[in-house]
Design a protein around this motif. Structure first.
Motif, PDB file in Angstrom:
ATOM      1  N   GLY A  20       0.817  -1.202   0.000  1.00 55.47           N
ATOM      2  CA  GLY A  20       0.000   0.000   0.000  1.00 55.47           C
ATOM      3  C   GLY A  20       0.852   1.253   0.000  1.00 55.47           C
ATOM      4  O   GLY A  20       1.926   1.288   0.615  1.00 55.47           O
ATOM      5  N   VAL A  21       0.381   2.287  -0.682  1.00 48.57           N
ATOM      6  CA  VAL A  21       1.162   3.525  -0.791  1.00 48.57           C
ATOM      7  C   VAL A  21       0.407   4.742  -0.261  1.00 48.57           C
ATOM      8  O   VAL A  21       0.756   5.883  -0.563  1.00 48.57           O
ATOM      9  CB  VAL A  21       1.621   3.780  -2.249  1.00 48.57           C
ATOM     10  CG1 VAL A  21       2.520   2.647  -2.738  1.00 48.57           C
ATOM     11  CG2 VAL A  21       0.421   3.953  -3.190  1.00 48.57           C
ATOM     12  N   TYR A  22      -0.618   4.516   0.562  1.00 49.18           N
ATOM     13  CA  TYR A  22      -1.369   5.636   1.145  1.00 49.18           C
ATOM     14  C   TYR A  22      -0.434   6.525   1.962  1.00 49.18           C
ATOM     15  O   TYR A  22       0.355   6.050   2.775  1.00 49.18           O
ATOM     16  CB  TYR A  22      -2.486   5.085   2.023  1.00 49.18           C
ATOM     17  CG  TYR A  22      -3.308   6.129   2.737  1.00 49.18           C
ATOM     18  CD1 TYR A  22      -3.931   7.156   2.037  1.00 49.18           C
ATOM     19  CD2 TYR A  22      -3.496   6.065   4.110  1.00 49.18           C
ATOM     20  CE1 TYR A  22      -4.707   8.094   2.690  1.00 49.18           C
ATOM     21  CE2 TYR A  22      -4.272   6.997   4.784  1.00 49.18           C
ATOM     22  CZ  TYR A  22      -4.873   8.018   4.057  1.00 49.18           C
ATOM     23  OH  TYR A  22      -5.638   8.962   4.716  1.00 49.18           O
ATOM     24  N   THR A  29       7.715   7.834  -3.723  1.00 45.12           N
ATOM     25  CA  THR A  29       6.889   6.670  -4.052  1.00 45.12           C
ATOM     26  C   THR A  29       7.601   5.712  -4.979  1.00 45.12           C
ATOM     27  O   THR A  29       7.558   4.486  -4.786  1.00 45.12           O
ATOM     28  CB  THR A  29       5.555   7.114  -4.671  1.00 45.12           C
ATOM     29  OG1 THR A  29       4.817   7.892  -3.727  1.00 45.12           O
ATOM     30  CG2 THR A  29       4.712   5.918  -5.068  1.00 45.12           C
ATOM     31  N   THR A  46      -2.750   1.683  -5.088  1.00 41.48           N
ATOM     32  CA  THR A  46      -2.756   3.137  -4.988  1.00 41.48           C
ATOM     33  C   THR A  46      -4.183   3.642  -5.206  1.00 41.48           C
ATOM     34  O   THR A  46      -5.141   2.872  -5.229  1.00 41.48           O
ATOM     35  CB  THR A  46      -1.769   3.772  -5.981  1.00 41.48           C
ATOM     36  OG1 THR A  46      -1.703   5.191  -5.752  1.00 41.48           O
ATOM     37  CG2 THR A  46      -2.158   3.520  -7.429  1.00 41.48           C
ATOM     38  N   TRP A 187      -7.570  -2.953   4.183  1.00 39.16           N
ATOM     39  CA  TRP A 187      -6.726  -1.757   4.302  1.00 39.16           C
ATOM     40  C   TRP A 187      -6.604  -1.426   5.790  1.00 39.16           C
ATOM     41  O   TRP A 187      -7.405  -1.863   6.594  1.00 39.16           O
ATOM     42  CB  TRP A 187      -7.252  -0.582   3.475  1.00 39.16           C
ATOM     43  CG  TRP A 187      -8.556   0.070   3.853  1.00 39.16           C
ATOM     44  CD1 TRP A 187      -9.775  -0.145   3.270  1.00 39.16           C
ATOM     45  CD2 TRP A 187      -8.778   1.095   4.850  1.00 39.16           C
ATOM     46  NE1 TRP A 187     -10.741   0.658   3.840  1.00 39.16           N
ATOM     47  CE2 TRP A 187     -10.155   1.433   4.810  1.00 39.16           C
ATOM     48  CE3 TRP A 187      -7.953   1.757   5.756  1.00 39.16           C
ATOM     49  CZ2 TRP A 187     -10.721   2.402   5.651  1.00 39.16           C
ATOM     50  CZ3 TRP A 187      -8.511   2.716   6.597  1.00 39.16           C
ATOM     51  CH2 TRP A 187      -9.874   3.024   6.534  1.00 39.16           C
ATOM     52  N   LYS A 230       1.571  -1.119   4.584  1.00 38.78           N
ATOM     53  CA  LYS A 230       2.275   0.019   4.001  1.00 38.78           C
ATOM     54  C   LYS A 230       3.424   0.435   4.901  1.00 38.78           C
ATOM     55  O   LYS A 230       3.304   0.454   6.124  1.00 38.78           O
ATOM     56  CB  LYS A 230       1.300   1.178   3.787  1.00 38.78           C
ATOM     57  CG  LYS A 230       1.961   2.520   3.466  1.00 38.78           C
ATOM     58  CD  LYS A 230       1.863   3.481   4.636  1.00 38.78           C
ATOM     59  CE  LYS A 230       2.610   4.787   4.340  1.00 38.78           C
ATOM     60  NZ  LYS A 230       2.403   5.787   5.401  1.00 38.78           N
TER      61      LYS A 230
END
Length: 272
Positions: A20-22, A29, A46, A187, A230
């Motif tokens: 995850g890239v939140y 990134t 994403t 998530w 993440k």
């Protein structure tokens, strides 16, 4: 070790651990994605909201892994709901990502107050039927939102991505999803790190010689869900996928069940 994959109703498969890239800043990134790919991740998650799709695309192109070996997810944001707006939002995301096709496109939130998620879903169905997206799904949908989609559309979501962790195991959502061929994806699988201080987790981690985060990720995997931890720290990125050398037993799983409080780190989808 090649990580396990789950079969989707679309006929494709999804790697069970994603990256995850939140809240990862755009300028770091690409490096984070390259680190994740080097560590063995083959699933990157994403969203338009995250404002780092450009970095995700760059990381994929320069990460040394063939595109067809990487499962890529992005999402349409609340302000772009509606048939035509969703199609335009998808085009914009694809331009930022620099990809020819997408593996999974999700409605980020149902936003029931706007009452446009069914119309938005019809746009996703069009993208799927045209072959631009291999699988389509939703995020943060309660069973009653999914029921409405079932009544007013032709496609069942392949995935329902929801907040899920030991405090919020989402048993009712998971049961509905399983009964309808929908894969549940977590998530905030570590409750934004807050659950990791629990002494129950610490004891289980000591028992297996692993970290509390590894215990929680392993718990998600053994439940049969997709999980997208993440981090931007290389050591943690690597640790989060190094969860195949141990297995939680029934006592561990019972202890983890006792942690349920119903607490969310995000909003309830009916109120968002």
């Amino acid at each position: 070790m090649r990580q396990p994959e789950l079969e989707l109703s679309s006929g494709h498969s999804i790697p069970q651990i994603g990256f995850g890239v939140y809240k990862i800043p755009e300028d770091v990134t690409a490096d984070a994605v390259r680190t994740a790919l080097a560590a063995g991740y083959r699933h990157i998650d994403t969203a338009a909201l995250y404002k780092n799709e450009v970095g995700v695309g760059e990381g994929i192109r320069t990460g040394g892994v063939p595109r067809d070996d990487i499962f890529v997810t992005t999402k349409v944001w609340d302000t772009e709901h509606g048939y035509d707006r969703t199609l335009r939002a998808f085009d914009a995301s694809m331009q930022r990502l620099g990809l020819d096709y997408l593996d999974l496109y999700l409605i980020h939130w149902p936003v029931p107050s706007a009452d446009l998620y069914v119309e938005t879903w019809h746009a996703l169905e069009k993208l799927h039927d045209e072959g631009r997206v291999r699988s389509i799904g939703v995020s943060n949908f309660h069973p009653h939102h999914l029921e409405r989609l079932a009544q007013e559309s032709d496609h069942v979501p392949a995935v329902n991505q929801v907040e899920m962790h030991p405090w919020l195991p989402q048993d009712a959502v998971r049961a509905y999803d399983a009964a309808h061929g929908i894969v549940t994806e977590a998530w905030s699988p570590l409750a934004r790190g807050r659950v990791l201080d629990d002494p129950v987790l610490a004891e289980i981690a000591r028992k297996h010689g692993v970290t509390p985060a590894q215990v929680v990720i392993r718990w998600h995997l053994q439940r049969g869900d997709v999980v997208i931890p993440k981090s931007v720290t290389p050591a943690r990125i690597e640790s989060n996928i190094d969860v195949f050398g141990f297995e939680l037993d029934s006592a561990d799983r019972t202890a983890l069940t006792s942690l349920e409080t119903g607490e969310r780190t995000g909003q309830d989808p009916d109120e968002h």
